[in-house]
Write a protein that holds these residues in place. Structure first.
Motif, mmCIF file in Angstrom:
data_model
loop_
_atom_site.group_PDB
_atom_site.id
_atom_site.type_symbol
_atom_site.label_atom_id
_atom_site.label_comp_id
_atom_site.label_asym_id
_atom_site.label_seq_id
_atom_site.Cartn_x
_atom_site.Cartn_y
_atom_site.Cartn_z
ATOM 1 N N VAL A 85 0.856 -1.182 0.000
ATOM 2 C CA VAL A 85 0.000 0.000 0.000
ATOM 3 C C VAL A 85 0.894 1.235 0.000
ATOM 4 O O VAL A 85 1.711 1.421 0.898
ATOM 5 N N LEU A 86 0.749 2.053 -1.038
ATOM 6 C CA LEU A 86 1.492 3.308 -1.158
ATOM 7 C C LEU A 86 0.485 4.453 -1.188
ATOM 8 O O LEU A 86 -0.707 4.214 -1.398
ATOM 9 N N PRO A 87 0.923 5.692 -0.990
ATOM 10 C CA PRO A 87 -0.031 6.807 -1.026
ATOM 11 C C PRO A 87 -0.855 6.863 -2.310
ATOM 12 O O PRO A 87 -2.014 7.245 -2.291
ATOM 13 N N GLN A 88 -0.289 6.441 -3.444
ATOM 14 C CA GLN A 88 -1.016 6.480 -4.712
ATOM 15 C C GLN A 88 -1.865 5.230 -4.927
ATOM 16 O O GLN A 88 -2.519 5.098 -5.956
ATOM 17 N N GLY A 89 -1.879 4.287 -3.985
ATOM 18 C CA GLY A 89 -2.688 3.077 -4.094
ATOM 19 C C GLY A 89 -1.845 1.821 -3.948
ATOM 20 O O GLY A 89 -0.667 1.883 -3.611
ATOM 21 N N CYS A 90 -2.440 0.671 -4.206
ATOM 22 C CA CYS A 90 -1.724 -0.607 -4.121
ATOM 23 C C CYS A 90 -0.906 -0.828 -5.386
ATOM 24 O O CYS A 90 -1.414 -0.656 -6.485
ATOM 25 N N GLU A 91 0.354 -1.205 -5.189
ATOM 26 C CA GLU A 91 1.239 -1.483 -6.318
ATOM 27 C C GLU A 91 2.157 -2.637 -5.959
ATOM 28 O O GLU A 91 2.477 -2.827 -4.792
ATOM 29 N N THR A 92 2.579 -3.379 -6.961
ATOM 30 C CA THR A 92 3.551 -4.438 -6.747
ATOM 31 C C THR A 92 4.934 -3.804 -6.848
ATOM 32 O O THR A 92 5.268 -3.179 -7.854
ATOM 33 N N ARG A 93 5.716 -3.957 -5.784
ATOM 34 C CA ARG A 93 7.051 -3.346 -5.711
ATOM 35 C C ARG A 93 8.078 -4.362 -5.240
ATOM 36 O O ARG A 93 7.756 -5.357 -4.609
ATOM 37 N N ARG A 94 9.335 -4.041 -5.502
ATOM 38 C CA ARG A 94 10.444 -4.835 -4.971
ATOM 39 C C ARG A 94 10.621 -4.450 -3.504
ATOM 40 O O ARG A 94 10.668 -3.259 -3.162
ATOM 41 N N VAL A 95 10.706 -5.448 -2.629
ATOM 42 C CA VAL A 95 10.830 -5.218 -1.198
ATOM 43 C C VAL A 95 11.844 -6.197 -0.601
ATOM 44 O O VAL A 95 12.241 -7.156 -1.249
ATOM 45 N N TYR A 96 12.242 -5.925 0.622
ATOM 46 C CA TYR A 96 12.976 -6.902 1.422
ATOM 47 C C TYR A 96 12.633 -6.669 2.880
ATOM 48 O O TYR A 96 12.158 -5.596 3.257
ATOM 49 N N ILE A 97 12.814 -7.699 3.697
ATOM 50 C CA ILE A 97 12.515 -7.610 5.126
ATOM 51 C C ILE A 97 13.712 -6.974 5.811
ATOM 52 O O ILE A 97 14.836 -7.485 5.698
ATOM 53 N N ASP A 98 13.487 -5.854 6.486
ATOM 54 C CA ASP A 98 14.557 -5.094 7.128
ATOM 55 C C ASP A 98 15.350 -5.985 8.084
ATOM 56 O O ASP A 98 14.780 -6.607 8.984
ATOM 57 N N ASN A 99 16.640 -6.050 7.874
ATOM 58 C CA ASN A 99 17.564 -6.869 8.663
ATOM 59 C C ASN A 99 17.193 -8.345 8.666
ATOM 60 O O ASN A 99 17.692 -9.107 9.485
ATOM 61 N N GLY A 100 16.271 -8.765 7.801
ATOM 62 C CA GLY A 100 15.858 -10.164 7.750
ATOM 63 C C GLY A 100 15.134 -10.632 9.007
ATOM 64 O O GLY A 100 15.043 -11.816 9.266
ATOM 65 N N GLU A 101 14.620 -9.678 9.794
ATOM 66 C CA GLU A 101 14.006 -10.013 11.080
ATOM 67 C C GLU A 101 12.486 -9.938 11.022
ATOM 68 O O GLU A 101 11.930 -8.997 10.452
ATOM 69 N N TYR A 102 11.851 -10.913 11.626
ATOM 70 C CA TYR A 102 10.395 -10.910 11.759
ATOM 71 C C TYR A 102 10.036 -11.597 13.070
ATOM 72 O O TYR A 102 10.859 -12.297 13.663
ATOM 73 N N SER A 103 8.823 -11.388 13.520
ATOM 74 C CA SER A 103 8.311 -12.114 14.683
ATOM 75 C C SER A 103 6.906 -12.569 14.343
ATOM 76 O O SER A 103 6.255 -12.012 13.458
ATOM 77 N N ALA A 104 6.437 -13.581 15.062
ATOM 78 C CA ALA A 104 5.098 -14.099 14.787
ATOM 79 C C ALA A 104 4.473 -14.638 16.072
ATOM 80 O O ALA A 104 4.342 -15.847 16.257
ATOM 81 N N PRO A 105 4.084 -13.748 16.968
ATOM 82 C CA PRO A 105 3.428 -14.214 18.192
ATOM 83 C C PRO A 105 2.061 -14.814 17.874
ATOM 84 O O PRO A 105 1.401 -14.396 16.927
ATOM 85 N N ARG A 106 1.674 -15.811 18.678
ATOM 86 C CA ARG A 106 0.361 -16.437 18.505
ATOM 87 C C ARG A 106 -0.695 -15.584 19.164
ATOM 88 O O ARG A 106 -0.504 -15.032 20.226
ATOM 89 N N LEU A 107 -1.828 -15.493 18.494
ATOM 90 C CA LEU A 107 -2.983 -14.781 19.017
ATOM 91 C C LEU A 107 -4.166 -15.737 18.864
ATOM 92 O O LEU A 107 -4.799 -15.781 17.818
ATOM 93 N N GLY A 108 -4.399 -16.548 19.889
ATOM 94 C CA GLY A 108 -5.415 -17.590 19.784
ATOM 95 C C GLY A 108 -4.946 -18.675 18.837
ATOM 96 O O GLY A 108 -3.874 -19.241 19.007
ATOM 97 N N THR A 109 -5.718 -18.942 17.790
ATOM 98 C CA THR A 109 -5.335 -19.957 16.802
ATOM 99 C C THR A 109 -4.583 -19.357 15.622
ATOM 100 O O THR A 109 -4.214 -20.071 14.702
ATOM 101 N N LYS A 110 -4.376 -18.056 15.633
ATOM 102 C CA LYS A 110 -3.702 -17.365 14.523
ATOM 103 C C LYS A 110 -2.306 -16.897 14.951
ATOM 104 O O LYS A 110 -1.984 -16.813 16.132
ATOM 105 N N TYR A 111 -1.499 -16.594 13.963
ATOM 106 C CA TYR A 111 -0.193 -15.972 14.165
ATOM 107 C C TYR A 111 -0.283 -14.558 13.600
ATOM 108 O O TYR A 111 -0.983 -14.320 12.619
ATOM 109 N N VAL A 112 0.426 -13.629 14.217
ATOM 110 C CA VAL A 112 0.490 -12.268 13.681
ATOM 111 C C VAL A 112 1.940 -12.033 13.251
ATOM 112 O O VAL A 112 2.817 -11.798 14.075
ATOM 113 N N LEU A 113 2.165 -12.140 11.945
ATOM 114 C CA LEU A 113 3.499 -11.932 11.386
ATOM 115 C C LEU A 113 3.789 -10.438 11.411
ATOM 116 O O LEU A 113 3.062 -9.644 10.818
#
Length: 123
Positions: A85-113
């Protein structure tokens, strides 16, 4: 070689997406001289935005994300194509995960990436 794409089986609409401000320019390069003032020069710069993103996933979807991360991204540059999501709308862009770091705590039966995406604006 084409960049990998965010898997179609995974959700990509964030629960939370902040439209971060792009960094306007890189800090100048400084060259010191024995006689006279330092010289400041422009650096080459790629414009990007850092976007904190949270995506709710099932256990199966999270396992698919980890497979994508470890088997595809970790084996290459870590860059991939994703709809963002960009200010001009949804677009497909090249991205990367900052520092390769993510977390995914559980929230009930779901995970929040939770991760910070670095989105290239000039791609």
């Amino acid at each position: 070689m084409a960049l990998p794409t965010w898997p179609e089986t995974l959700p990509h609409v964030p629960l939370l997406a902040g439209l971060g401000a792009p960094t306007p320019f890189a800090a100048p390069a400084r060259t010191e001289f024995e006689d006279g003032p330092d010289r400041m020069r422009r650096r080459a710069f790629t414009r990007l935005v850092k976007e904190p993103v949270q995506i709710r996933m099932t256990r199966v979807q999270f396992q698919a994300f980890e497979t994508f991360y470890w088997d595809t991204l970790d084996a290459g540059t870590g860059h991939f194509m994703m709809e963002v999501v960009l200010p001009q709308g949804c677009e497909t862009r090249r991205v990367y995960i900052d520092n390769g770091e993510y977390s995914a705590p559980r929230l009930g039966t779901k995970y929040v990436l939770a991760m910070t995406l670095c989105v290239f604006l000039d791609s």
